[in-house]
Design a protein around this motif. Structure first.
Motif, mmCIF file in Angstrom:
data_model
loop_
_atom_site.group_PDB
_atom_site.id
_atom_site.type_symbol
_atom_site.label_atom_id
_atom_site.label_comp_id
_atom_site.label_asym_id
_atom_site.label_seq_id
_atom_site.Cartn_x
_atom_site.Cartn_y
_atom_site.Cartn_z
ATOM 1 N N LYS A 1 41.365 38.244 33.703
ATOM 2 C CA LYS A 1 41.957 38.324 35.041
ATOM 3 C C LYS A 1 41.078 39.115 35.994
ATOM 4 O O LYS A 1 40.777 38.649 37.103
ATOM 5 C CB LYS A 1 43.347 38.963 34.948
ATOM 6 C CG LYS A 1 44.043 39.086 36.302
ATOM 7 C CD LYS A 1 45.426 39.714 36.133
ATOM 8 C CE LYS A 1 46.110 39.871 37.490
ATOM 9 N NZ LYS A 1 47.459 40.474 37.362
ATOM 10 N N VAL B 1 42.772 33.067 40.792
ATOM 11 C CA VAL B 1 43.651 34.233 40.864
ATOM 12 C C VAL B 1 44.453 34.203 42.164
ATOM 13 O O VAL B 1 44.094 33.536 43.133
ATOM 14 C CB VAL B 1 42.835 35.536 40.781
ATOM 15 C CG1 VAL B 1 42.194 35.678 39.410
ATOM 16 C CG2 VAL B 1 41.766 35.578 41.868
ATOM 17 N N ASP C 1 46.274 39.569 43.977
ATOM 18 C CA ASP C 1 45.348 40.191 43.028
ATOM 19 C C ASP C 1 44.013 40.510 43.699
ATOM 20 O O ASP C 1 43.422 41.568 43.465
ATOM 21 C CB ASP C 1 45.118 39.278 41.821
ATOM 22 C CG ASP C 1 46.369 39.107 40.973
ATOM 23 O OD1 ASP C 1 47.187 40.052 40.926
ATOM 24 O OD2 ASP C 1 46.544 38.030 40.361
#
Length: 412
Positions: free
Chosen positions: A87, A208, A212
């Motif tokens: 991530k 993403v 974020d």
């Protein structure tokens, strides 16, 4: 505890070994290219190369956005969760690619300035180096303490650069050719870095969320701002010398500065090698030992630079550059100053969680530099020697600021 310390020391030694190989290889490449290019391109064209690079480095810092420190620390803290690593890594790649695209837009508008317009082609081509910066995850390799991978990739890409330069850069007309080779070397480094991340660490990119991206930018921007401002010392000095004097002066100052900066490479290697370990262990005894050793070695380098200035400059820049030996002597106190600055910065303030103080020290010293430049401009005293002395004093201001924050936070 002894087992833990022994393991930490082993990791530090391993990382330091690969960094040593990498940095000494880079030293050899850098000074070989300097010695070759000054003689082949001539001092004027070499000055143009250095001057345009001083501008592009601001864009490179924008693209990296402080991730070499921020993301490395994040990787250290989350190395046991592959999902979290994917991530943050995807987020970093997304942000860096977006900033790379924005850099071209920004350069387009800047290229209309009279100062930059004559060199716009070189600037556009050189900015393509950003492709390598986007995709080469040195911060990931540092965070998982696998710096040998970064070493192999960097060495290969630099071999391509040196080989191409020897084959295709033969005279003063080949400046653009050399710039294209620099770009090619960086692109190769980025592609190999990304490929290694996928194959070796099982990285999978995924898109993403905007939230974020905003979160990471918010957390990393202080690292970016601090690093961006810290470029002032080297690249703003080169830029101003090019504007107010000539490209020959740029070449002389750059070669002298490169000789000095090679002396601080061991300290940069050391901070990169110990940073992950100290972040985990918070071992203050190790930091104190590093301070003593680094300052002692830095003082030795200062003595060496003062004893052999003309020899060093003629060796790497030729006889024309030897006349700048006084510049080298003036800059010679930088190694012990920077050695202590490194240890008190990344390995102390950042490792103990004082990120704001770390970045504030960079910002304060850079604002000091800019303020003095403005004052010199107002009184018509932007001279070559004033810029050289200011380069040295600014590093001293950075060191004093970090000493103040370390004392204020009672880290020791």
């Amino acid at each position: 505890m002894n087992k833990r310390l022994s393991k930490d020391n082993s990791i530090i030694l391993k990382n330091l070994s690969f960094l040593t190989v990498l940095r000494f290889f880079n030293i050899g490449v850098k000074f070989f290219l300097v010695a070759y290019l000054v003689r082949v391109l001539g001092t004027t064209n070499y000055g143009i190369l250095t001057w345009t690079d001083s501008i592009i480095q601001y864009f490179i810092i924008l693209i990296n956005f402080g991730f070499n420190v921020y993301a490395a620390k994040y990787i250290v803290e989350n190395r046991n969760s592959q999902k979290t690593l994917n991530k943050i890594t995807s987020t970093v790649f997304t942000i860096k690619f977006g900033l790379f695209c924005c850099s071209f837009l920004l350069l387009y508008f800047l290229s209309f300035l009279n100062t930059l317009s004559p060199y716009s082609l070189f600037l556009y081509v050189m900015l393509l180096m950003g492709i390598g910066e986007v995709f080469f995850p040195v911060w990931y390799f540092q965070g998982v303490e696998k710096l040998q991978l970064a070493t192999y990739i960097t060495v290969f890409s630099r071999i391509v650069l040196v080989g191409g330069t020897l084959l295709f850069v033969k005279n003063s007309e080949d400046l653009l050719t050399h710039i294209l080779l620099i770009v090619l070397s960086n692109v190769i480094m980025g592609v190999l870095g990304y490929f290694t991340l996928v194959k070796k660490f099982g990285f999978r990119f995924y898109f993403v969320k905007l939230n974020d991206i905003k979160t990471v930018i918010k957390e990393a921007y202080m690292f970016f701002l601090g690093r961006f401002m810290s470029l002032t010392f080297n690249f703003m000095t080169i830029f101003l010398i090019g504007v107010y004097y000539s490209m020959e002066y740029v070449a002389g100052f750059d070669v002298a500065l490169k000789v000095v900066l090679v002396c601080i490479i061991p300290f940069d290697m050391l901070q990169q090698a110990v940073f992950p370990t100290i972040t985990r262990s918070k071992n203050k005894t190790t930091i104190k030992k590093l301070i003593v050793i680094s300052v002692a070695v830095g003082l030795f380098f200062t003595l060496f630079l003062n004893l052999f200035p003309e020899f060093l400059l003629s060796l790497f820049g030729g006889e024309e550059i030897k006349q700048y030996s006084t510049v080298l002597k003036v800059l010679s106190p930088i190694p012990p100053i920077v050695a202590l600055t490194f240890i008190l910065g990344t390995c102390t303030l950042v490792a103990f969680g004082y990120n704001k103080e770390f970045n504030r020290s960079l910002i304060i010293s850079s604002l000091f530099y800019i303020l003095i430049v403005l004052l010199l401009y107002m009184v018509n005293q932007v001279t070559f020697w004033n810029l050289v002395y200011l380069r040295l004093v600014s590093d001293l201001v950075l060191l004093i600021t970090r000493i103040y924050y370390v004392y204020k936070k009672r880290i020791f």
